[in-house]
Structures are given as structure tokens and as C-alpha cells.
Design a protein around this motif. Structure first.
Motif: not given
Length: 607
Positions: A324-328
Motif C-alpha cells: 500500500x505505501x512501501x517503495x521497496x
């Protein structure tokens, strides 16, 4: 022959005894800053987490000038979990300033850093800090420091080391506690007169031992260390070797050379033996590498770093809210980040597991690993971590050995009995009680490392937040048997949705909640703790059914108790073996490893 124009020192101490504040005072009084320059306190703690927590995590280099002598200063961490930082930077210096709180006296980490200094035969200046505290007892602390010297087997020359009394916060020092204190000159002069300059060995083949790594996105990796012998120039063609890998040898070219001036790195054309320098141009430079001349490629010895004592698994987030919010998010990205950390953190270990989505990460303690987790979270990584586990060893007879900690506790007399009882249950052995003036006791225990997992939060509750607990690795001993588990059990959500006031109001009768109305929750998420010791499943998303009948008082606002918001360390202490912490850039959630309640029940039954 010694260089007289330079001194290399490290400031070592137990956590919170004032190292970084002392460096502030030395910087201010050396003329590094302009008179009208605005400088924040604890300027050396540049990392965001260091500023927030008020602790030093990474060792830092700086340099000041006093009466024509350049003093290279290394500010070291005081917390036991970052002892690896202290061990390796001591290779760069010719002496140490041991800082001791004028009230607390020598503490566990004081002993650890002092022992490491003695092993390297480094001369010691003792600075009794915080002499302006109302309850300060500087002369008693001097005796305690000398007792510690004797306990560690120091020879007579060390017992005659100079003592300086100071208030780093006020920027004043004196050689006698009764003397008038005006500035830090007495400490500056003691450093110059007592700490020897480095050996001048300019005419020997060049050798530089890399003790610290820094990184800059424009110029890449930067190796920092002390030049043991010889002279280095820009564009020199040299060789990189490592004592731990005899077959490794790489031809390199030095791009830039920097020396330290105040808080800045200043580029220089060349530098000579005894100087602490930073070099660039070596792509894969690592801690422990030796940079040598081409005619003498013998690697220098590097200090043996203490082994990790605790581990946890870092794995790919597989919760319903993953991504939902993580880039990695991927295992490849998490693995690359962990291996990048290995290049600068010598106390860390990373191993593959049976699963390609999970990695075993070992460190010196819960704080060591929680700082890594916090850094990764802020960088945009999303992942899961398991409950910390201690690392066992086996002797030649196959007998199981476990790590123990030496724990020092300062606690009001009224709470001492409760602390002794609780640690006794956790296989703690009380080895010493000291009762200084002031209505408190200092208790010293030897306890298995696993006995401390989950105890610190309980300790703060038992002592009404007034107790101070410090621990440091002691030794490996035969396994001491089972330790009681946590008393409180988890309250687990059995459905997915948005937490409602109505659902939470019903659930709070079962225990303390972790979530508030409006928060998204999923099946298998831990939403609270039950004091009854039995795992409970609840629906916190349930809403009140609407009817066409309006009962008296039914529309009154529901009163919800305040939720418990845990820190990351508290969460690591709280979770059990069948639970995980889901880490995201915005928050973390506690959850069951098996989210579905029926599958979880069958798994427990099969066990």
C-alpha cells in the motif's frame, strides 16, 4: 620519532555520560565556529534517529586546533549494542579520554570500552563529567574508577593517569575539583601533554588501515582510517589487500584525499603518517581493508569484532495490506539493502534461510537491530520481522551454551524487591548490591540474554518509570533451562475492515487495545493484549445494527479507553514466536504468522 603537531584521541564512555556534549564544548572553544554562528546542541549527532533518541549510533570524526596542535577527535557510541563501532575506531587513535558521570560512576559500558583500550595499550585520561550536578560525588567516583582499573588488571603506570573534572554542558574544566573552572583549556592541555603523538614513519612504504566507511552519492564510498606509515598523494597507484583474505589483491588509484577540520572534510594534495584521512576512488572499499604501496603489500591486522548474540528474520511482507505505501517490497530489494548495511556495520551478520523470501539478520542486541529496521522503514522499505532469538553455541561435548548479560540496575529502594523477584524468575543471579546515598540501590545481575527479552517494558512499569537498566554481554554459559513466557496474551481480529467505535467498545472489555476507530485492520492482526493469558479473537469492525426503535441513552457517545501505542523495541519485546511485526514506511502492525483462524487452530493442534 613522534609527531608533535598532531594528537589522535577517542572519547569513550557509557551511554549518556556526555561524550557528544563534551565534543560540542571542545569545538566551540577551539574557534571552529564564527562568533555569530548558530550551532545546535550535540552537533555531532547528525543522523535523524540519533537526534530523536539522544544517543550516538555511529562514530564520528572531527578535528580541532589548540595552540598549534591539531587534535583529531573520534566521538564514539556509548550503547553496548554499538560496541563494534567503538572497537574498530580505537585502532585509529593513540589515546582515549574516558568520560565518567560524577554521579553514576563507572557503568557496564565504561568497563567494556576501557577493557578494549587496555587491550590496545592506549593511554587513558579520565574526565569526571557533570560535576555541576547537585548530587555529584566526584571524589568517590575517582576511587571507583581506580578500583575498575585494578579489576581490569591495569599496570601501575595506568593508575597514575591524569584526572580532569568538567561540566561539558557549561564548557568548563579543572585539574582539581576545588579549582575555579573557566573553560576547557585544562582538558586541551592534558590531551597535548599526556597523549603521545603518532609515530612519524614517512620514509617507510605506505600503509593505511580502513576503520570506517562513509558514503556520498556523488563520489561513492569513502574509506576513513589512520596512515600507519608512509605518505599518500592524489592519483597514487596503490594496492588494496585484506588480512582475512590472503589471496585478495587489487590495484587501485586514489582519487581524492581529505583531512578533518572541525565538522568539515578538507581536500588535501597529500598526507603523511599519523594523520587520519578519508580517501575516495576505491569502488568496493571495506572496513578492515589495508591500502598499501606496490612494493610492500603486507596487510595490517584488524581488531576482532565481538560476535552477535541475537537474531531475527527479515522477510517479504505478505499481509493483506502489503504494497500500500512501501517503495521497496521484493526479496531482491530487501536482500540488497541488508548487504549494503554489512559494508558499514561490522557487528551485523546476514544469512540466507530455507525460504528465498526471508533472511536471518544477527546483531548485538534489540536496539542494534531496531535502529536498522527504523532506517529501512524511513527509506521506504516494507517487510516483516520475527521475534528476536538469542544465538546459542555448542561446546566440544555438544553441550548447549547461551549468552549472558551483566545487568546494572539503579532503582528506588521501594521497588528493589520487585526487580529482584522478577529477574530471579528469569534465571537472573544477583551478584552485587550497592546502596549509595540518595534512597536508591544499584543491583548487579548476571542473566541469560533471553531473560531480558520482553522485560524492559515490565521493568519501567514496575519502577513507575524511575528505574535505569543497563546491560552488556558477559559470556557464554551452559543453558540455564526454560524461562516463563509473557503473562499477557494477544487479542486478534478475526475479520478484515475498518475498526469502528462500536466494535472497539466491545473489545476493550477484554483487555488493552492497540488500534483506534477508523484504522484499517485485517484477519489475524493483533489488535490488543489480554491480561488473562488466553488468546482471544474479536471483531473490531462490527457496527451497530440500525433499527427504527430509539431506546433511551442508546445514542450517547461511546467511551473508549486510550489505546496503547508501542515503540518498535516494545513491539519486539511483546510478540511471541508465532507472531510477526509488519513494518511499513508509515506505521507498523503486529500480526499472527498464520492469519486465518481455522488454519492457525489446526496448526496448533498438529503441534
Amino acid at each position: 620519532m613522534k609527531r608533535q603537531d598532531i594528537r589522535n584521541i577517542a572519547i569513550i564512555a557509557h551511554v549518556d555520560h556526555g561524550k557528544t556534549t563534551l565534543v560540542d564544548a571542545l569545538l566551540r572553544q577551539s574557534g571552529i565556529f564564527r562568533e555569530n554562528q548558530q550551532v545546535k546542541d550535540r552537533v555531532m549527532d547528525s543522523n535523524d534517529i540519533e537526534k530523536e533518541r539522544g544517543i550516538t549510533i555511529l562514530s564520528k570524526n572531527t578535528a580541532v586546533n589548540h595552540n598549534g596542535v591539531k587534535i583529531n577527535i573520534i566521538d564514539t557510541p556509548g550503547h553496548a549494542d554499538f560496541g563494534g563501532e567503538v572497537e574498530r575506531v580505537l585502532k585509529m587513535v593513540n589515546g582515549v579520554v574516558l568520560l565518567v558521570d560524577a554521579f553514576e560512576g563507572p557503568m557496564p559500558q565504561t568497563k567494556f570500552v576501557l577493557k578494549k583500550s587496555f587491550e590496545l595499550n592506549l593511554p587513558v585520561i579520565v574526565c569526571i563529567n557533570k560535576v555541576d550536578r547537585p548530587e555529584a560525588r566526584p571524589l568517590e567516583v575517582v576511587d571507583e574508577v581506580l578500583d575498575l582499573f585494578i579489576e581490569l588488571g591495569a599496570d601501575e603506570s595506568v593508575l597514575e593517569c591524569p584526572f580532569v573534572f568538567a561540566s561539558a554542558k557549561q564548557g568548563i574544566a579543572a585539574l582539581d575539583v576545588e579549582d575555579k573552572m573557566e573553560n576547557m583549556d585544562p582538558l586541551f592541555e592534558t590531551i597535548i601533554n599526556y597523549i603521545p603523538g603518532p609515530e612519524q614513519r614517512d620514509d617507510e612504504p605506505f600503509k593505511l588501515l580502513i576503520s570506517t566507511i562513509d558514503y556520498n552519492e556523488y563520489i561513492g564510498r569513502i574509506g576513513i582510517g589512520k596512515i600507519e606509515q608512509g605518505i599518500i598523494n592524489e592519483n597514487d597507484k596503490l594496492v588494496r589487500v585484506n588480512k582475512l583474505d590472503p589471496d585478495f589483491k587489487e590495484n587501485i588509484k586514489i582519487a581524492q584525499i581529505y583531512e578533518f577540520e572541525g565538522l568539515d572534510r578538507v581536500e588535501v594534495d597529500s598526507s603523511r603518517s599519523g594523520s587520519i584521512v578519508a580517501v575516495t576512488g576505491i569502488e568496493d572499499i571495506n572496513i578492515g581493508d589495508t591500502i598499501t604501496s606496490t612494493e610492500d603489500t603486507e596487510a595490517l591486522e584488524f581488531v576482532k569484532i565481538s560476535e552477535p548474540t541475537i537474531s531475527m528474520n527479515f522477510s517479504v511482507n505478505d499481509s493483506p495490506f502489503a504494497g500500500r505505501v512501501g517503495k521497496f517490497l521484493t526479496s531482491r530489494q530487501i536482500k540488497a539493502r541488508l548487504h549494503r548495511e554489512l559494508q558499514t556495520d561490522v557487528g551485523l551478520r546476514v544469512e540466507d534461510t530455507d525460504s528465498t523470501d526471508s533472511f536471518k539478520v544477527s546483531g548485538r542486541g534489540e536496539l542494534h537491530l531496531s535502529v536498522l529496521i527504523e532506517n529501512m522503514r524511513r527509506e521506504g522499505y516494507e517487510f516483516q520481522v520475527s521475534k528476536p532469538q538469542v544465538l546459542y553455541k555448542y561446546d566440544e561435548n555438544g553441550k548447549k551454551l547461551e549468552p549472558t548479560e551483566r545487568v546494572t540496575i539503579d532503582v528506588d529502594n521501594v521497588y528493589a524487591g520487585s526487580v529482584i523477584e522478577k529477574l530471579g524468575r528469569r534465571k537472573g543471579e544477583l551478584v552485587n548490591i550497592v546502596e549509595p546515598n540518595g534512597g536508591y540501590q544499584r543491583l548487579e545481575f548476571i542473566i541469560p540474554s533471553r531473560g531480558l527479552i520482553g522485560y524492559r517494558t515490565e521493568f519501567m512499569t514496575d519502577t513507575k518509570g524511575s528505574g535505569i537498566l543497563n546491560s552488556i554481554f558477559e559470556s557464554y554459559v551452559p543453558f540455564k533451562g526454560e524461562i516463563p513466557r509473557r503473562v499477557n496474551a494477544s487479542i486478534v481480529s478475526f475479520d478484515t475492515g475498518t475498526a469502528s467505535a462500536y466494535g472497539l467498545n466491545n473489545a476493550q472489555e477484554r483487555g488493552t487495545l492497540f488500534v483506534e476507530p477508523g484504522e484499517d485492520v485485517y484477519e489475524g492482526q493483533v489488535v490488543g493484549e489480554s491480561p488473562k493469558g488466553i488468546e482471544i479473537e474479536v471483531s473490531v469492525t462490527k457496527s451497530k445494527k440500525q433499527t427504527n426503535v430509539r431506546a433511551s441513552g442508546s445514542d450517547e457517545a461511546l467511551r473508549l479507553s486510550p489505546v496503547r501505542k508501542m515503540s518498535l523495541e516494545e513491539a519486539l519485546e511483546f510478540i511471541e514466536d508465532d507472531e510477526l511485526i509488519e513494518i511499513t514506511p508509515n506505521e507498523f502492525r503486529l500480526r499472527k504468522k498464520i492469519l486465518n483462524s481455522q488454519t492457525r487452530y489446526k496448526s496448533k493442534k498438529n503441534k
